[in-house]
Scaffold this active site. Sequence first.
Site, PDB file in Angstrom:
ATOM      1  N   THR A 182       1.800   8.620  14.963  1.00 22.65           N
ATOM      2  CA  THR A 182       1.487   9.758  14.583  1.00 22.65           C
ATOM      3  C   THR A 182      -0.130  10.118  15.297  1.00 22.65           C
ATOM      4  OG1 THR A 182       2.521   9.516  12.369  1.00 22.65           O
ATOM      5  CG2 THR A 182       0.393  10.824  12.397  1.00 22.65           C
ATOM      6  N   ARG A 210      13.337  12.739   4.197  1.00 23.57           N
ATOM      7  CA  ARG A 210      11.756  12.196   3.991  1.00 23.57           C
ATOM      8  C   ARG A 210      10.640  12.794   4.523  1.00 23.57           C
ATOM      9  NH1 ARG A 210       7.536   9.415   7.086  1.00 23.57           N
ATOM     10  NH2 ARG A 210       6.656   7.847   5.480  1.00 23.57           N
ATOM     11  N   GLY A 212       6.310  12.071   5.107  1.00 20.19           N
ATOM     12  CA  GLY A 212       5.410  11.104   5.034  1.00 20.19           C
ATOM     13  C   GLY A 212       3.994  11.864   4.606  1.00 20.19           C
ATOM     14  N   ASP A 213       2.918  11.105   4.716  1.00 19.46           N
ATOM     15  CA  ASP A 213       1.515  11.539   4.134  1.00 19.46           C
ATOM     16  C   ASP A 213       1.225  12.684   5.107  1.00 19.46           C
ATOM     17  OD1 ASP A 213       1.497   9.456   5.972  1.00 19.46           O
ATOM     18  OD2 ASP A 213      -0.643   9.693   5.769  1.00 19.46           O
ATOM     19  N   THR A 233      -3.311   7.806   9.299  1.00 12.65           N
ATOM     20  CA  THR A 233      -2.027   7.353  10.191  1.00 12.65           C
ATOM     21  C   THR A 233      -1.476   5.698   9.454  1.00 12.65           C
ATOM     22  OG1 THR A 233      -1.045   6.624  12.114  1.00 12.65           O
ATOM     23  CG2 THR A 233      -3.263   6.292  12.039  1.00 12.65           C
ATOM     24  N   GLY A 234      -0.486   5.704   9.368  1.00  7.75           N
ATOM     25  CA  GLY A 234       0.072   4.472   8.788  1.00  7.75           C
ATOM     26  C   GLY A 234       1.472   4.693   7.934  1.00  7.75           C
ATOM     27  N   GLY A 236       3.190   5.868   5.222  1.00  7.47           N
ATOM     28  CA  GLY A 236       3.014   7.181   4.615  1.00  7.47           C
ATOM     29  C   GLY A 236       3.024   6.940   3.271  1.00  7.47           C
TER      30      GLY A 236
HETATM   31  N1  ASP Z   1       2.067   8.370   8.378  1.00  4.31           N
HETATM   32  C1  ASP Z   1       3.199   8.496   9.008  1.00  4.31           C
HETATM   33  C2  ASP Z   1       4.384   8.549   8.404  1.00  4.31           C
HETATM   34  O1  ASP Z   1       4.453   7.992   7.300  1.00  4.31           O
HETATM   35  C3  ASP Z   1       3.361   7.724  10.075  1.00  4.31           C
HETATM   36  C4  ASP Z   1       2.337   7.352  11.274  1.00  4.31           C
HETATM   37  O2  ASP Z   1       1.246   7.436  10.925  1.00  4.31           O
HETATM   38  O3  ASP Z   1       2.607   7.077  12.128  1.00  4.31           O
HETATM   39  O4  ASP Z   1       5.282   9.463   8.498  1.00  4.31           O
END
Ligand code: ASP
Length: 318
Positions: A182, A210, A212-213, A233-234, A236
Amino acid sequence: MQKISLAIHGGAGTILKEDMTPELEKAYLKGLEDALSAGYAVLEEGGSSANAVKAAIVILEDNMLFNAGRGSVFTKKGVQEMDAAIMDGKDLSAGAVAGVRNVRNPIELAMEVMRNSNHVFLSGKGANDFAIKQGIKLEPDEFFFSQFRYDQWKQLRDSDNYSLDHTHQHLEELMKDKKFGTVGAVACDCNGNIAAATSTGGMTNKKYGRIGDSPIIGAGTYANDKTCAISCTGHGEPFIRSVAAYDVSCLMEYKGMNLSEAMNEVVNIKLPKLDGEGGMIGVDAEGNVALVFNSAGMYRGARSSDGTNFVGIYKDNV
Ligand code: ASP
């Protein structure tokens, strides 16, 4: 004098030097530099933090290496559905989109939602209709396609697994890093106004719509001039459950922590309790910057009028 600052990320995860080639590393660092330069130029010209974060994100979305815009990951159905959000800390205005397709720069659409709609969060077909109505640039599926993401998805599509952009082999072993991918940016402008923005293709093989965050205000993206601007990022789901970005703001507002203390508390103490792997970047209205992650690496960079100028990937970089 007011310090101007910009920080960016291009995803966090198991990014290990031994999995990287010099060519790929160079390409990532250049992608980060290009985004920093674009965003920082806006700040230097006296532009707003919101315009600066948007400018930085557009460069990262257009770069195939990052999982946002062009080069986004594939869903279970083999298409690309993208999420993005932007928030302006000056007046708490915000715009977000989820599950949009064929929008060249989802962050521009999020900005349009923020500035020219009566809403904060649009999703799916409705968000696409709004993009068309507002004249936001669209591109055909091929524009977003990358062989590497496609191969990554092929390995997962017959399973129920989804992956946080974990790569397996392919792209001639070039992209053997395991990362989330991300992209995000936070900035403080010459008026001490701060803003945050995040954009993503989400997770490989995601299904059931789905989200994410990243596009969720307070979870993956948040900005308030009184406290901080944050882009996460991470993985989610834990970031949503812990309302991660807003929690940093709360720790500053209610507990009097400074930016780094608050980010450290969320990333290194609270998120690990939920198995939340990843990181975040933040600025405050004085232009202080922090980049914190609990994963092996995070593509990241920062530039500031105090002379800070940095891009990095692994943990051992500053
Ligand atoms: N946080 C993002 C998600 O869960 C993924 C990412 O940070 O790469 O969609």
